[in-house]
Design a protein around this motif. Structure first.
Motif, PDB file in Angstrom:
ATOM      1  N   PRO A 113      44.504  38.336  35.310  1.00 34.07           N
ATOM      2  CA  PRO A 113      44.548  36.910  35.621  1.00 34.07           C
ATOM      3  C   PRO A 113      44.372  36.619  37.106  1.00 34.07           C
ATOM      4  CG  PRO A 113      46.722  37.699  34.933  1.00 34.07           C
ATOM      5  CD  PRO A 113      45.778  38.847  34.806  1.00 34.07           C
ATOM      6  N   VAL A 114      43.617  35.570  37.387  1.00 32.17           N
ATOM      7  CA  VAL A 114      43.451  35.057  38.748  1.00 32.17           C
ATOM      8  C   VAL A 114      44.142  33.699  38.741  1.00 32.17           C
ATOM      9  CG1 VAL A 114      41.783  34.346  40.515  1.00 32.17           C
ATOM     10  CG2 VAL A 114      41.223  36.233  38.972  1.00 32.17           C
ATOM     11  N   ASP A 115      45.353  33.649  39.266  1.00 31.44           N
ATOM     12  CA  ASP A 115      46.178  32.454  39.142  1.00 31.44           C
ATOM     13  C   ASP A 115      46.087  31.586  40.397  1.00 31.44           C
ATOM     14  OD1 ASP A 115      48.006  30.524  38.540  1.00 31.44           O
ATOM     15  OD2 ASP A 115      49.657  31.902  38.117  1.00 31.44           O
ATOM     16  N   PHE A 116      45.144  30.633  40.377  1.00 30.95           N
ATOM     17  CA  PHE A 116      44.974  29.750  41.530  1.00 30.95           C
ATOM     18  C   PHE A 116      46.094  28.717  41.618  1.00 30.95           C
ATOM     19  CE2 PHE A 116      40.396  30.994  41.051  1.00 30.95           C
ATOM     20  CZ  PHE A 116      40.299  31.663  42.254  1.00 30.95           C
ATOM     21  N   GLU A 117      46.867  28.555  40.539  1.00 31.15           N
ATOM     22  CA  GLU A 117      47.986  27.606  40.602  1.00 31.15           C
ATOM     23  C   GLU A 117      49.138  28.196  41.398  1.00 31.15           C
ATOM     24  OE1 GLU A 117      49.028  25.972  36.823  1.00 31.15           O
ATOM     25  OE2 GLU A 117      46.965  25.394  36.414  1.00 31.15           O
ATOM     26  N   ALA A 118      49.311  29.513  41.308  1.00 29.17           N
ATOM     27  CA  ALA A 118      50.374  30.176  42.074  1.00 29.17           C
ATOM     28  C   ALA A 118      49.998  30.253  43.550  1.00 29.17           C
ATOM     29  CB  ALA A 118      50.628  31.570  41.522  1.00 29.17           C
ATOM     30  N   SER A 119      48.711  30.489  43.817  1.00 31.98           N
ATOM     31  CA  SER A 119      48.228  30.586  45.195  1.00 31.98           C
ATOM     32  C   SER A 119      46.755  30.227  45.210  1.00 31.98           C
ATOM     33  CB  SER A 119      48.418  32.017  45.712  1.00 31.98           C
ATOM     34  OG  SER A 119      47.777  32.168  46.952  1.00 31.98           O
ATOM     35  N   SER A 120      46.335  29.414  46.181  1.00 31.11           N
ATOM     36  CA  SER A 120      44.926  29.009  46.219  1.00 31.11           C
ATOM     37  C   SER A 120      44.016  30.156  46.666  1.00 31.11           C
ATOM     38  CB  SER A 120      44.741  27.798  47.135  1.00 31.11           C
ATOM     39  OG  SER A 120      45.120  28.135  48.452  1.00 31.11           O
ATOM     40  N   THR A 121      44.609  31.229  47.223  1.00 25.43           N
ATOM     41  CA  THR A 121      43.833  32.400  47.634  1.00 25.43           C
ATOM     42  C   THR A 121      44.388  33.647  46.959  1.00 25.43           C
ATOM     43  OG1 THR A 121      43.297  31.406  49.763  1.00 25.43           O
ATOM     44  CG2 THR A 121      43.077  33.793  49.602  1.00 25.43           C
ATOM     45  N   VAL A 122      43.495  34.372  46.294  1.00 30.71           N
ATOM     46  CA  VAL A 122      43.851  35.599  45.596  1.00 30.71           C
ATOM     47  C   VAL A 122      43.138  36.757  46.292  1.00 30.71           C
ATOM     48  CG1 VAL A 122      43.597  36.834  43.395  1.00 30.71           C
ATOM     49  CG2 VAL A 122      44.184  34.398  43.405  1.00 30.71           C
ATOM     50  N   THR A 123      43.917  37.749  46.757  1.00 28.38           N
ATOM     51  CA  THR A 123      43.319  38.873  47.476  1.00 28.38           C
ATOM     52  C   THR A 123      43.059  40.033  46.517  1.00 28.38           C
ATOM     53  OG1 THR A 123      45.504  39.685  48.097  1.00 28.38           O
ATOM     54  CG2 THR A 123      44.390  38.258  49.687  1.00 28.38           C
ATOM     55  N   VAL A 124      41.992  40.786  46.834  1.00 32.61           N
ATOM     56  CA  VAL A 124      41.567  41.914  46.011  1.00 32.61           C
ATOM     57  C   VAL A 124      41.409  43.129  46.910  1.00 32.61           C
ATOM     58  CG1 VAL A 124      39.727  42.786  44.503  1.00 32.61           C
ATOM     59  CG2 VAL A 124      40.307  40.352  44.463  1.00 32.61           C
ATOM     60  N   GLY A 125      41.906  44.277  46.451  1.00 36.90           N
ATOM     61  CA  GLY A 125      41.729  45.495  47.232  1.00 36.90           C
ATOM     62  C   GLY A 125      42.533  46.648  46.675  1.00 36.90           C
ATOM     63  N   ARG A 126      42.538  47.740  47.413  1.00 41.66           N
ATOM     64  CA  ARG A 126      43.225  48.960  46.990  1.00 41.66           C
ATOM     65  C   ARG A 126      44.713  48.931  47.320  1.00 41.66           C
ATOM     66  NH1 ARG A 126      40.413  52.621  50.060  1.00 41.66           N
ATOM     67  NH2 ARG A 126      42.241  53.191  51.251  1.00 41.66           N
ATOM     68  N   ASP A 127      45.086  48.201  48.364  1.00 43.05           N
ATOM     69  CA  ASP A 127      46.489  48.157  48.796  1.00 43.05           C
ATOM     70  C   ASP A 127      47.335  47.397  47.765  1.00 43.05           C
ATOM     71  OD1 ASP A 127      48.869  46.948  50.420  1.00 43.05           O
ATOM     72  OD2 ASP A 127      48.053  48.553  51.677  1.00 43.05           O
ATOM     73  N   PRO A 128      48.520  47.939  47.404  1.00 43.74           N
ATOM     74  CA  PRO A 128      49.353  47.273  46.399  1.00 43.74           C
ATOM     75  C   PRO A 128      49.867  45.894  46.812  1.00 43.74           C
ATOM     76  CG  PRO A 128      50.412  49.287  47.222  1.00 43.74           C
ATOM     77  CD  PRO A 128      49.055  49.220  47.832  1.00 43.74           C
ATOM     78  N   THR A 129      49.743  45.514  48.081  1.00 39.12           N
ATOM     79  CA  THR A 129      50.189  44.184  48.498  1.00 39.12           C
ATOM     80  C   THR A 129      49.190  43.088  48.106  1.00 39.12           C
ATOM     81  OG1 THR A 129      49.192  44.437  50.685  1.00 39.12           O
ATOM     82  CG2 THR A 129      51.516  45.099  50.447  1.00 39.12           C
ATOM     83  N   ASN A 130      47.993  43.462  47.648  1.00 36.70           N
ATOM     84  CA  ASN A 130      47.012  42.474  47.211  1.00 36.70           C
ATOM     85  C   ASN A 130      47.470  41.824  45.910  1.00 36.70           C
ATOM     86  OD1 ASN A 130      44.583  42.625  49.041  1.00 36.70           O
ATOM     87  ND2 ASN A 130      44.849  44.780  48.547  1.00 36.70           N
ATOM     88  N   THR A 131      46.981  40.606  45.665  1.00 35.59           N
ATOM     89  CA  THR A 131      47.268  39.930  44.409  1.00 35.59           C
ATOM     90  C   THR A 131      46.707  40.756  43.250  1.00 35.59           C
ATOM     91  OG1 THR A 131      46.875  37.877  45.638  1.00 35.59           O
ATOM     92  CG2 THR A 131      47.181  37.680  43.263  1.00 35.59           C
ATOM     93  N   ILE A 132      45.472  41.245  43.403  1.00 33.88           N
ATOM     94  CA  ILE A 132      44.843  42.116  42.410  1.00 33.88           C
ATOM     95  C   ILE A 132      44.534  43.436  43.113  1.00 33.88           C
ATOM     96  CG2 ILE A 132      42.852  42.460  40.886  1.00 33.88           C
ATOM     97  CD1 ILE A 132      42.705  39.360  40.699  1.00 33.88           C
ATOM     98  N   ALA A 133      45.255  44.480  42.729  1.00 36.96           N
ATOM     99  CA  ALA A 133      45.098  45.789  43.377  1.00 36.96           C
ATOM    100  C   ALA A 133      44.666  46.814  42.339  1.00 36.96           C
ATOM    101  CB  ALA A 133      46.415  46.222  44.017  1.00 36.96           C
ATOM    102  N   PHE A 134      43.721  47.678  42.707  1.00 30.89           N
ATOM    103  CA  PHE A 134      43.306  48.751  41.813  1.00 30.89           C
ATOM    104  C   PHE A 134      42.897  49.954  42.644  1.00 30.89           C
ATOM    105  CE2 PHE A 134      40.122  45.453  42.202  1.00 30.89           C
ATOM    106  CZ  PHE A 134      39.032  46.125  42.740  1.00 30.89           C
ATOM    107  N   PRO A 135      43.151  51.169  42.108  1.00 30.76           N
ATOM    108  CA  PRO A 135      42.985  52.401  42.881  1.00 30.76           C
ATOM    109  C   PRO A 135      41.566  52.949  42.861  1.00 30.76           C
ATOM    110  CG  PRO A 135      43.947  52.906  40.761  1.00 30.76           C
ATOM    111  CD  PRO A 135      43.747  51.414  40.800  1.00 30.76           C
ATOM    112  N   ASP A 136      40.621  52.237  43.495  1.00 30.27           N
ATOM    113  CA  ASP A 136      39.245  52.722  43.623  1.00 30.27           C
ATOM    114  C   ASP A 136      39.051  53.103  45.084  1.00 30.27           C
ATOM    115  OD1 ASP A 136      36.518  53.043  43.987  1.00 30.27           O
ATOM    116  OD2 ASP A 136      35.952  51.285  42.818  1.00 30.27           O
ATOM    117  N   GLN A 137      38.727  54.370  45.334  1.00 31.12           N
ATOM    118  CA  GLN A 137      38.604  54.853  46.718  1.00 31.12           C
ATOM    119  C   GLN A 137      37.459  54.178  47.485  1.00 31.12           C
ATOM    120  OE1 GLN A 137      40.889  56.746  48.410  1.00 31.12           O
ATOM    121  NE2 GLN A 137      41.994  56.309  46.513  1.00 31.12           N
TER     122      GLN A 137
END
Length: 122
Positions: free
Chosen positions: A28-52
């Motif tokens: 899910p990309v929840d724009f209601e919770a936050s207008s900006t959703v971050t993506v990346g490898r770091d677990p602090t991102n809204t959407i994080a996944f372990p791709d090197q």
């Protein structure tokens, strides 16, 4: 008589990934919770996944008015959107439409989709 309230939820559907368990999953990309959703490898991102090949802080999706903007955060391997049959590198911030195919780095490919959930109030 009940009131039906429509909520539009956005999702990233993983179409290709070196992480096999992510294939065909919807995040899910929840724009209601936050207008900006971050993506990346770091677990602090809204959407994080372990791709090197994905940077720790790779990209962000933002809801600006009624538009969804995709911004590459100066990632090492780039962020791309599919235009026709080929991927175009994202420079700065670009608007994306529903069903847009987005590639993070070299091998994680997602599609931006939306589903409408109808909530009934009694």
């Amino acid at each position: 008589m009940s009131d039906a309230t429509s909520q539009k939820m956005y999702y990233l559907v993983f179409q290709d990934s070196p992480v096999q368990s992510l294939l065909n999953t919807k995040v899910p990309v929840d724009f209601e919770a936050s207008s900006t959703v971050t993506v990346g490898r770091d677990p602090t991102n809204t959407i994080a996944f372990p791709d090197q090949d994905v940077s720790r802080h790779h990209a962000e999706l933002s809801m600006v008015g009624v538009k969804i903007m995709l911004k590459d955060l100066q990632s090492t391997n780039g962020t791309y959107t599919k235009e026709g049959n080929k991927f175009q590198q994202v420079k700065g911030s670009v608007p994306v439409k529903l069903k847009t195919i987005i590639k993070f780095g070299t091998s994680t490919i997602v599609q931006l989709v939306r589903e409408t959930e109808t909530l009934y109030e009694h």
